[in-house]
Design an enzyme around this catalytic site. Structure first.
Site, PDB file in Angstrom:
ATOM      1  CD  GLU A 340     -10.336 -27.104  22.178  1.00 27.75           C
ATOM      2  OE1 GLU A 340      -9.182 -27.513  21.957  1.00 27.75           O
ATOM      3  OE2 GLU A 340     -11.190 -27.803  22.756  1.00 27.75           O
ATOM      4  CE1 TYR A 417      -8.276 -31.899  28.212  1.00 29.26           C
ATOM      5  CE2 TYR A 417      -8.344 -34.090  29.162  1.00 29.26           C
ATOM      6  CZ  TYR A 417      -8.558 -33.242  28.101  1.00 29.26           C
ATOM      7  OH  TYR A 417      -9.063 -33.740  26.930  1.00 29.26           O
TER       8      TYR A 417
END
Length: 563
Positions: A340, A417
């Site tokens: 993150e 991803y």
């Protein structure tokens, strides 16, 4: 937004089992028998995703959101000011607000007149005439109950929860579903406000945390209002809210350019001591990302991790942390913090103009993880991380999908991803000069700071920096769901026959490694069958391995002998 969790025992088991399939996971790169189906898009999805003339006619440069949150009733009562400029002449514009909410007032601030509007699903069409370059402001009052998240952050919405002490502990995550599920705005990634104010009112025994700079709080009649100011552009799904009984951890990070970054973590009181130790790893993450991608983008607004009632989310300068203070396989790194935090560069600062290009956020952030391990533990760990991630590549959908549909399914199209990270790694091997490759990443980050981009922007920079044309590379990896497939067969004389079987003719520039008898060779397959004579080993057999450093599938095909 984080997708997969690292679990090395599974990797070890897969190594023992070779290339077989277990639980639907394949160690080798594989292409599916059938590509994924594009879903049917509802009218609401189309209205939310498309850049119609009702949206392109104006640009929002500032929001001021005031929200009274009632955790007991799970309801919101708020107002928002929208300050904008007309980009064309228009008589109608579109803003967005979920139909769970009632609009109680919609006023043009300058004239103080109420405006007429009509609603279609989430779209709110406001009847207002403006000429190009004219500035205007709207004030909207609304109330209602936001939708609850089915599985935050992936299936977004509000999360209403209580901590173990029985205190309210609430939050919201809305990347794919859109922030108009909880406040009125122009809900499209292509339009970021230059700045924003947040005023969150909650019961006085709770705190309300938002993005950016804390600007103080006031308490009246058992309610407290917490004020926050975002001084930079922000993609609106990153605007967030956290409610709970938090305790503040304050630190300072010394950046690569000598700047001091104020860090202000908010954690549940019972986790305060644990968090103080656990969050120290953040400094190493920031240092590597600054080294590779350039200066942290939000020095004026600081950085904070906020303990959240869901796993994690990259909310700008106020990252959601809900991973239970657990490090993963190396016992030193919490992947939620690592991933993150990378989004502060990839997604928050450099933002995809449409979720169709979300690999520029998720693929780059996933690749940032493996770069961290390369810096920390060396190139072998870097490769191990990549090979682990490759297990989960499905090749069901292209990396770049349909624009204008706000389509980002965390399961169906999760390749943004891991395959996104592998595309970057494969590009690195093809460029074969790390000085150029890392210059591309840092330049792309710094030149597009606070900007909206798409895949073509990155491709253009790659071509410019390499002084070469890599369109052939991206045309396949981004817009074709299948990984390149190399067909091969070994004749009885030990001659290796090989060719590409599912790529365009221009895809004849990709270089692959070939190892045999402890010697490494480079081959460049084409669409015509080529041959390589393998040396026979002492056991009388021919042994070889294709490169494990480029994303491609291999198919054994005896018919190549006859070609």
């Amino acid at each position: 937004m984080r997708k997969t969790k690292h679990f090395y025992p599974l990797v070890f088991m897969l190594f023992l089992l070779g290339s077989c399939s277990i639980f639907g996971i394949h160690f080798e790169v594989h292409n599916p028998n059938h590509s994924g189906k594009t879903p049917h898009f509802s009218k609401e999805t189309i209205l939310l995703g498309e850049l119609s003339k009702y949206r392109t006619c104006f640009d929002v440069f500032y929001y001021d959101l005031a929200l009274d949150i009632a955790p007991e009733s799970k309801s919101l009562n708020g107002t928002v000011e929208i300050h904008a400029e007309a980009l064309t002449d228009f008589d109608t514009l579109q803003i967005d607000l979920h139909h769970n909410f009632e609009i109680t007032a919609l006023v043009e601030i300058e004239s103080k007149r109420s405006l007429k509007y009509f609603r279609q699903k989430r779209a709110v069409f406001v009847l207002l005439s403006k000429q190009k370059n004219e500035k205007f402001s709207l004030k909207i009052a609304y109330n209602g109950k936001p939708i609850k998240a089915k599985k935050a952050p992936w299936k977004g919405g509000f999360v209403w929860k209580k901590d173990k002490e029985g205190n309210h502990w609430d939050g919201v995550a809305c990347e794919s579903i859109g922030p108009s599920i909880w406040w009125p705005l122009k809900d499209h990634a292509s339009d970021e406000p230059d700045s924003m104010r947040l005023h969150y009112t909650v019961p006085s025994d709770l705190m309300a945390i938002g993005n950016g700079q804390y600007k103080g709080s006031t308490t009246v009649n058992n309610k407290s209002t917490y004020n926050w100011f975002i001084s930079y552009p922000i993609n609106t799904y990153n605007v967030s809210l956290y409610i709970g009984k938090f305790k503040l951890i304050q630190e300072t990070y010394k950046g690569i350019n000598g700047k001091s970054l104020a860090i202000s973590h908010y954690v549940l009181e019972k986790n305060y001591e644990k968090a103080k130790t656990h969050f120290k790893q953040l400094h190493k993450h920031l240092a590597l990302y600054e080294k590779r991608f350039g200066e942290y983008p939000w020095y004026n607004d600081g950085f904070k991790l906020v303990e959240s009632p869901y796993p994690g989310m990259e909310h700008q300068t106020a990252i959601a942390y809900g991973n239970g203070y657990k490090n993963d396989a190396d016992f030193e790194t919490d992947y939620i913090i690592l991933h993150e935090t990378a989004h502060e560069w990839w997604g928050n600062s450099v933002t995809a103009k449409d979720l169709a290009h979300v690999w520029l956020q998720e693929g780059f952030a996933t690749y940032a993880e493996v770069l961290y391990f390369e810096e920390k533990d060396g190139h072998t760990h870097y490769k191990n991380e990549l090979h682990y991630k490759r297990i989960f590549i499905k090749n069901k959908y292209p990396i770049v999908v349909l624009e204008g549909r706000r389509w980002f399914h965390y399961r169906k199209n999760s390749d943004v991803y891991n395959k996104g990270a592998w595309i970057l790694h494969s590009l690195r091997t093809q460029i074969n000069q790390d000085s150029i490759f890392f210059d591309i990443l840092q330049t792309f980050s710094e030149n597009n700071k606070y900007k909206i981009v798409d895949s073509d922007d990155f491709i253009h920079l790659v071509n410019e920096k390499t002084k070469d044309n890599y369109n052939w590379f991206f045309n396949h990896y981004l817009y074709n769901n299948e990984a390149p497939s190399l067909s091969y067969y070994i004749s009885d004389q030990g001659i290796l026959h090989y060719k590409w079987s599912n790529t365009l003719p221009e895809f004849n520039q990709l270089k692959l490694g070939l190892t045999t008898q402890n010697k490494e060779y480079t081959i460049t397959p084409t669409h015509k069958v080529q041959q390589f004579t393998l040396p026979k080993s002492e056991d009388g057999y021919w042994h070889f391995n294709f490169s494990n450093e480029v994303l491609f599938a291999i198919i054994k095909d005896k018919s190549l002998i006859k070609a």
